[in-house]
Write an enzyme that holds these catalytic residues in place. Structure first.
Site, short mmCIF file in Angstrom:
data_model
loop_
_atom_site.label_atom_id
_atom_site.label_comp_id
_atom_site.label_asym_id
_atom_site.label_seq_id
_atom_site.Cartn_x
_atom_site.Cartn_y
_atom_site.Cartn_z
CG LEU A 1 -2.04 -1.05 1.22
CD1 LEU A 1 -2.86 -0.96 2.49
CD2 LEU A 1 -2.94 -0.93 0.00
N GLY A 2 1.99 1.23 0.68
CA GLY A 2 2.82 2.43 0.72
C GLY A 2 3.95 2.29 1.72
CG ASP B 1 -4.36 13.32 6.61
OD1 ASP B 1 -4.91 14.12 5.84
OD2 ASP B 1 -3.56 12.45 6.23
N GLY C 1 5.92 4.36 5.05
CA GLY C 1 5.64 5.36 6.05
C GLY C 1 6.81 5.62 6.96
CD GLN C 2 7.25 8.26 12.52
OE1 GLN C 2 6.13 7.86 12.75
NE2 GLN C 2 7.94 9.03 13.33
CG PHE C 3 6.35 3.48 12.53
CD1 PHE C 3 7.19 4.15 13.41
CD2 PHE C 3 4.99 3.68 12.65
CE1 PHE C 3 6.67 4.98 14.39
CE2 PHE C 3 4.47 4.50 13.63
CZ PHE C 3 5.32 5.15 14.49
CD GLU D 1 8.30 -2.05 2.35
OE1 GLU D 1 7.78 -3.18 2.40
OE2 GLU D 1 9.18 -1.73 1.53
CB VAL D 2 1.27 0.38 4.89
CG1 VAL D 2 -0.15 -0.05 5.22
CG2 VAL D 2 1.77 1.40 5.88
CE LYS E 1 -0.63 2.25 9.84
NZ LYS E 1 -0.84 3.43 10.70
#
Length: 898
Positions: free
Chosen positions: A595-596, A747, A598-600, A602-603, A636
């Site tokens: 999916l994408g 958000d 992120g900060q931590f 991958e998702v 996540k």
């Protein structure tokens, strides 16, 4: 001219035989010289002119030397002869054009002629002319509304050309005058056109995926010839070719793709023609590698070369290493071994059913001369092609002089850089001194506020409990980001070219000048002091739990990277006992797609086998699969190289998510924390996010007629207005639950809402992590991203995030729902103009621009609800309890009238 442009042009001189491999449309926005005079008068021509004082040479944007009437004005009488009027600019070499600017006639305030609309035609060789059209096929560009303001229009797709014509579209009886400027950079690839087979259509799970070259400007039939298109537009496709980084485009838009069923020889042949003979070092090809859908990188590339005459017999072959691990799209570099040619023919061999390419770029050097760096000579014929001028020869006898000039330029540039850096150091020192004075003043005020607070506490502790808690939660939600949310986008690498009003200020500078800023800082300091006293057990709420706030997340550099820890990940800590979350076996997770990032980490979208056994009895809101089938979940993961702080943040997010229990909030189902990498497993709805779900639908014209339609209210791709309001009610219900816990989402948008069976809506936080929505976020000083088109004015300018700012975002989300997500909010504005509009909200002089009423939206919903959510005074905005109540009443009235 800034330091970065100077260094850029200097490197072009120093490396005269080199060319870049790709062009970045976001950076390639330099003015090309109509205003600055780099484009000579003899390079500007026109079909006609009204008089000698309105000749073509006066058609320069924001330039008035007093000799003419301040613009080019065509002879309108010639229109009766069928001649199309145009202003032509010869750039002397190929350029990559991303932006155009127009202006009317100035004439020292005496002119009032301008072009309301115009077209653009362009040519690379001076003989074959192409009419520019946008990505949706529209050719007419909206121009000026008065003779003074500069109107800038992005060229989507960009233009690769040497000659450009501006052609006004107007009534024959109207006098038209124009001043223009072109923005872009030099097209160092030198590619004139490419030839390739037309792309094919893929059917994927009932979805039509068109993989044709939709913006090709040559001859398009079974084979594309004599043109350029998607493969040279500077935008490469995402990992998932069904999505596009360009808003509103259809599945597969960014790729040109072919199936091996149509090529019995097993390869696709493409021909690339260049402006002159070049030494080619490499070719970079951006390909999709989503092998789970039958798409892979090419197995082998064989390239033939031709300088003149026939193709050379010995090709250069290259086999990229096979990759069955990562499905991410990537650039494949094909070494060309320094071969000399003016044309290249490459055969790309299939390694699976489909092959998809989104971009092709070349690295090369001029074989004999370099036209891009040869100074222009007056009297040079305007119709000469690059490389045809015999004066463009290298004079080796001047090598020493050239080296001396380069050394002198280096010394001058070094001195300029040192001066600029020294000035920046002094500015920072002065800013620190001014901040220190401000801090001293706030410290004195803070002492007074602390004494007053202590007095009030001792005298009326019981009566101030509720009000102080509310103020504390509101100030803490927003105070942690004061100054950061209003930062500017950093120093630009190109000259600012968007037209803003004369009193526009960057957000970071604007908030220092606001008349209420000093009072806001004083109140903020007092609030923080009160919070500190409460945490130490001094205040009336001593012993009660307090809410902590997370900072804005830094955005990792790199294309497509985005931070995933938004919204719920930035929620305040919830008081009360911790909920238990069970450990889930990792081997039961089956990867579906990424999916994408992120900060931590991958998702991922996964299927979890046997997840029903891990769900609590109090989880009725989780959509359980039928027949024991695997459950669709979002996973996540934490990076294995994450530091201790990132690990603690990840575990804190697990604790926060485990406490959320609401039918309209995404649920944390289980975790994998026994070994690395750490994972959290949340539910993911089968219909994906609300933005993409609505984008595929159309609004029904009448009420549902059959019982099935009344029950579903989404038939095929038709959705009823009643169902849209039901979605809004569910989002309002979820936000009412979060607001009851003093959670600030930060958000809220349709991209952060998931859709399940029967259009069940649940609020999530995956939007920022997905490359598909990176255009919805604005980068602040290269460190953080903000969804400014959904944010309230106080969040952007003052960094205050509260329940009231979430209410503002809800109204924007409701606007998205009622427009079926066909447009981005404020799509007519650039990001900088959106920020400027928030300044108008602060000044409150009636100049602020609101989102327009959607066509299907009743007047009372727009005026009584949406506009009330966008009130300047945050205290006057309705609460989510009120919003939910109003929407429920609207829904009941619709049911009663059905």
């Amino acid at each position: 001219m800034g330091v970065v442009p100077i260094r850029h042009h200097f490197l072009l001189v120093l490396l005269s035989a080199a060319a870049r491999s790709q062009v970045n449309p976001e950076m390639c926005r330099y003015p090309l010289g109509m205003t600055g005079g780099q484009i000579l008068d003899e390079d500007i021509s026109a079909s006609s002119q009204w008089s000698e004082s309105t000749a073509a040479r006066f058609g320069r944007l924001d330039f008035d030397n007093g000799d003419g009437d301040g613009a080019w004005c065509p002879d309108v009488m010639s229109e009766s002869d069928g001649l199309k009027e145009y202003l032509q600019v010869d750039l002397r070499s190929l350029h990559f054009l991303t932006l155009v600017g127009t202006q009317g006639r100035h004439a020292d305030g005496m002119g009032n002629e301008f072009a309301q609309r115009y077209r653009i035609r362009y040519s690379r060789d001076g003989t074959h002319w192409v009419a520019w059209q946008d990505r949706k096929g529209r050719q007419v560009i909206e121009g000026n509304r008065n003779p003074y303001d500069v109107v800038l229009k992005d060229l989507e797709p960009p233009i690769i050309a040497r000659y450009v014509r501006f052609m006004p579209v107007t009534d024959h009886s109207m006098i038209v005058c124009m001043r223009v400027e072109l923005y872009g950079c030099q097209w160092l690839d030198g590619l004139m056109w490419y030839s390739a087979p037309e792309g094919h259509q893929m059917i994927y799970r009932g979805l039509d995926v068109y993989l044709n070259d939709s913006v090709y400007d040559g001859v398009a039939s079974d084979r594309l010839t004599k043109g350029l298109g998607l493969l040279t537009d500077g935008t490469w496709g995402l990992d998932d070719f069904l999505h596009s980084p360009i808003y509103g485009m259809w599945p597969g838009y960014d790729y040109v793709g072919w199936t091996n069923k149509s090529f019995p020889r097993g390869y696709v042949e493409m021909v690339f023609d260049f402006d002159h003979v070049r030494n080619f070092t490499s070719m970079k090809v951006h390909c999709s590698n989503m092998f789970s859908r039958g798409v892979k990188l090419f197995r082998q590339a064989s390239c033939f070369f031709r300088s003149q005459g026939e193709w050379e017999g010995e090709p250069v072959s290259f086999k990229p290493p096979a990759d069955r691990v990562s499905q991410g799209a990537r650039f494949v570099t094909v070494p060309l071994g320094g071969r000399t040619a003016s044309a290249i023919k490459c055969r790309f061999h299939f390694s699976d059913l489909w092959m998809l390419i989104s971009e092709v770029a070349f690295q090369s050097g001029s074989a004999v001369y370099n036209t891009s760096l040869t100074p222009r000579k007056r009297g040079h014929p305007t119709n000469a092609l690059p490389g045809e001028d015999p004066t463009h020869k290298v004079d080796d006898s001047n090598t020493r002089i050239l080296i001396g000039c380069l050394v002198a330029i280096i010394a001058i540039l070094s001195a300029i850089i040192v001066i600029i850096l020294w000035r920046q150091v002094w500015q920072k020192m002065l800013e620190k001194a001014s901040r220190r004075m401000l801090d001293d003043e706030l410290t004195a005020r803070l002492a007074v506020q602390t004494q007053a607070f202590s007095f009030l506490r001792s005298s009326s502790s019981s009566s101030s409990t509720s009000s102080s808690s509310e103020e504390e939660g509101e100030e803490e939600e927003g105070g942690g980001r004061e100054g950061e949310g209003g930062g500017s986008s950093g120093s630009s690498t190109y000259e600012r070219i968007f037209p803003l009003s004369a009193d526009y200020q960057e957000p970071s500078r604007l908030i220092r000048k606001l008349p209420e800023f000093a009072q806001s800082a004083e109140n903020l300091s007092a609030s923080r002091s009160a919070r500190l006293l409460l945490q130490q057990g001094v205040g009336p709420d001593a012993g009660a739990p307090h809410y902590a706030e997370a900072d804005i997340i830094s955005l990792q550099d790199g294309p497509g990277s985005a931070s995933s820890c938004s919204s719920i990940a930035a929620f305040s800590l919830l008081a009360g006992r911790e909920a238990t979350v069970r450990e889930f076996p990792r081997d039961r997770l089956s990867f579906q797609e990424k999916l994408g990032e992120g900060q931590f980490g991958e998702v991922h979208l996964c299927e979890a086998e046997g997840m029903q056994d891990f769900l609590d009895e109090d989880a009725p809101s989780v959509e359980r699969s039928s027949g024991g089938a695997p459950l669709l979940v979002a996973v996540k993961t934490l990076r294995e190289d994450a530091n201790k702080n990132a690990r603690n943040d990840f575990l804190k997010e697990i604790r926060i998510m485990s406490r959320l229990r609401d039918p309209n909030i995404v649920r944390l189902l289980a975790v994998c924390v026994d070994t690395d990498p750490l994972c959290m497993i949340t539910e993911y709805m089968e219909n994906g996010d609300l933005n993409q779900f609505l984008h595929q639908l159309q609004l029904g014209e009448g009420p549902p007629t059959t019982e099935e339609e009344v029950e579903e209210e989404v038939v095929g791709n038709i959705v009823s207005y009643r169902k849209l309001m039901s979605m809004a009610v569910q989002i309002a219900s979820g936000m009412k639950y979060l607001s009851s816990l003093n959670f600030v989402h930060r958000d809220l948008a349709t991209r952060n809402c998931l859709v399940g069976r029967s259009c069940t809506i649940k609020i999530a936080d995956f939007g920022m992590s997905r490359n598909l929505y990176r255009g919805d976020y604005y980068r602040i000083q290269g460190r953080a991203v903000l969804p400014i088109r959904w944010m309230s004015w106080e969040s952007i300018l003052l960094g205050k995030f509260t329940m009231a700012s979430d209410v503002w975002a809800f109204a924007v989300t409701l606007w998205e729902i009622l427009t079926l997500c066909q447009e981005q909010p404020y799509c007519q504005f650039s990001d900088e103009q959106v920020i400027e509009n928030t300044g108008e909200f602060f000044r409150d002089q009636g100049k602020q621009v609101y989102l327009p009423k959607p066509a299907c939206c009743p007047g009372d919903v727009y005026t009584d609800l949406m506009l009330s959510c966008w009130r300047r005074n945050a205290k006057q905005r309705p609460s989510f309890q009120e919003i939910h109540c109003r929407l429920m009443e609207t829904q009941r009235s619709m049911l009663a009238s059905a």
